[in-house]
Design a protein around this motif. Structure first.
Motif, PDB file in Angstrom:
ATOM      1  N   LEU A  96       0.817  -1.210   0.000  1.00  0.00           N
ATOM      2  CA  LEU A  96       0.000   0.000   0.000  1.00  0.00           C
ATOM      3  C   LEU A  96       0.853   1.263   0.000  1.00  0.00           C
ATOM      4  O   LEU A  96       0.383   2.325  -0.398  1.00  0.00           O
ATOM      5  N   THR A 105      -5.039  -5.482  -2.837  1.00  0.00           N
ATOM      6  CA  THR A 105      -4.308  -5.623  -1.575  1.00  0.00           C
ATOM      7  C   THR A 105      -5.262  -5.572  -0.391  1.00  0.00           C
ATOM      8  O   THR A 105      -5.191  -6.406   0.522  1.00  0.00           O
ATOM      9  N   TYR A 106      -6.170  -4.592  -0.395  1.00  0.00           N
ATOM     10  CA  TYR A 106      -7.153  -4.492   0.680  1.00  0.00           C
ATOM     11  C   TYR A 106      -8.014  -5.755   0.758  1.00  0.00           C
ATOM     12  O   TYR A 106      -8.255  -6.288   1.845  1.00  0.00           O
ATOM     13  N   ILE A 125     -11.010  -2.393   7.298  1.00  0.00           N
ATOM     14  CA  ILE A 125     -10.500  -2.325   5.922  1.00  0.00           C
ATOM     15  C   ILE A 125     -11.579  -1.775   4.987  1.00  0.00           C
ATOM     16  O   ILE A 125     -11.306  -0.936   4.125  1.00  0.00           O
ATOM     17  N   THR A 128     -11.761   1.905   5.504  1.00  0.00           N
ATOM     18  CA  THR A 128     -10.600   2.564   4.902  1.00  0.00           C
ATOM     19  C   THR A 128     -10.769   2.690   3.395  1.00  0.00           C
ATOM     20  O   THR A 128     -10.468   3.732   2.802  1.00  0.00           O
ATOM     21  N   MET A 129     -11.262   1.618   2.767  1.00  0.00           N
ATOM     22  CA  MET A 129     -11.497   1.640   1.323  1.00  0.00           C
ATOM     23  C   MET A 129     -12.529   2.697   0.958  1.00  0.00           C
ATOM     24  O   MET A 129     -12.364   3.442  -0.014  1.00  0.00           O
ATOM     25  N   LYS A 136     -13.465  -2.099  -5.136  1.00  0.00           N
ATOM     26  CA  LYS A 136     -13.084  -3.456  -5.500  1.00  0.00           C
ATOM     27  C   LYS A 136     -13.549  -3.772  -6.915  1.00  0.00           C
ATOM     28  O   LYS A 136     -14.691  -3.500  -7.293  1.00  0.00           O
TER      29      LYS A 136
END
Length: 272
Positions: A96, A105-106, A125, A128-129, A136
């Motif tokens: 990251l 990665t997330y 997570i 955060t995204m 995604k």
């Protein structure tokens, strides 16, 4: 130097650990050459897949160059296989820093947390995204039948033959369980009950595409499916059962490699 990378990559995908290590060390000891970043990535891939993380740490610490994103991605993939949370966090943080907007990665780290039942971390997570606007990439699979491409998403019910597709998958689910198939709930990224998890797994895009191929082609026809992401581990297991039950060869080309399923076996040897 490319031949070394090709051979090391083949060893990683084939599970040839000792052979791969011998080749890796021979580059420096026998041929008197310096290791490249690609070679380091390959050997980390090989060792991570095998769960030999102490050796991975030793190699990373010995590197004379800064590990690149391919090395960290290889390590993260191995951590997912073996549920190594500590090193997964290390690899994800490094990735990251290099690619802060990389959704893969997330998602991979969230999957590792989910498999360990760490749902607070999974939710963190997700938050955060959302905060960073990282989206995604949706998984999709497609198959070409008589010159027409048919695309599927997870749980897709928009296809004209959706009822037939779902009916076949329900029958196959029963037959697979009779032969020993157990759904792998680790591939469901939701804190829901087991029944809902199993339902979600049953209708992944690659399963829908394979089922459509079966109902629209003559018995014995090879089923060829393409997927934009890496094949789900549960789907990989299911296709081994389906290939034997339906007496069909099933070929899946995902973002990483070809998988050829026949008589309950995949050409990758379950080492992918």
């Amino acid at each position: 130097m490319l031949p070394f990378v090709g051979v090391l990559s083949a060893c990683a995908h084939g599970g040839l650990i000792d052979k791969g290590l011998a080749i890796f060390h021979s580059i420096k000891e026998k041929f008197k050459l310096k290791h490249t970043s690609d070679q380091y990535s390959c050997i980390v891939d090989l060792l991570s897949r095998a769960g030999r993380f102490q050796e991975v740490e030793e190699i990373i610490n010995e590197m004379t160059m800064k590990p690149d994103k391919f090395l960290w991605a290889s390590l993260l993939g191995g951590c997912r296989i073996h549920k190594n949370i500590k090193m997964a966090k290390q690899a994800a943080e490094a990735l990251l820093e290099i690619e802060p907007e990389n959704a893969a990665t997330y998602v991979t780290l969230a999957n590792i947390y989910a498999s360990a039942g760490m749902w607070d971390e999974v939710e963190l997570i997700r938050q955060t995204m959302d905060h960073k606007g990282v989206v995604k990439k949706p998984g999709s699979s497609w198959i070409e039948i008589r010159g027409k491409v048919h695309m599927f998403l997870v749980g897709d019910a928009s296809h004209p033959d959706a009822k037939k597709i779902y009916a076949l998958l329900e029958k196959l689910q029963i037959k697979m369980k009779e032969e020993g198939y157990v759904p792998d709930m680790n591939y469901v990224l939701h804190d829901v009950d087991e029944e809902q998890k199993e339902h979600t797994l049953s209708y992944h895009s690659e399963k829908l595409a394979v089922a459509f191929g079966i109902i629209t082609t003559p018995s014995g026809t090879i089923i060829k499916v393409f997927k934009n992401l890496r094949i789900c581990g549960d789907c990989h297991t299911a296709f081994k059962f389906i290939s034997r039950i339906m007496e069909r060869m099933i070929i899946v080309r995902d973002s990483n490699r070809f998988h050829k399923f026949r008589d309950g076996i995949c050409t990758c040897g379950d080492y992918w």
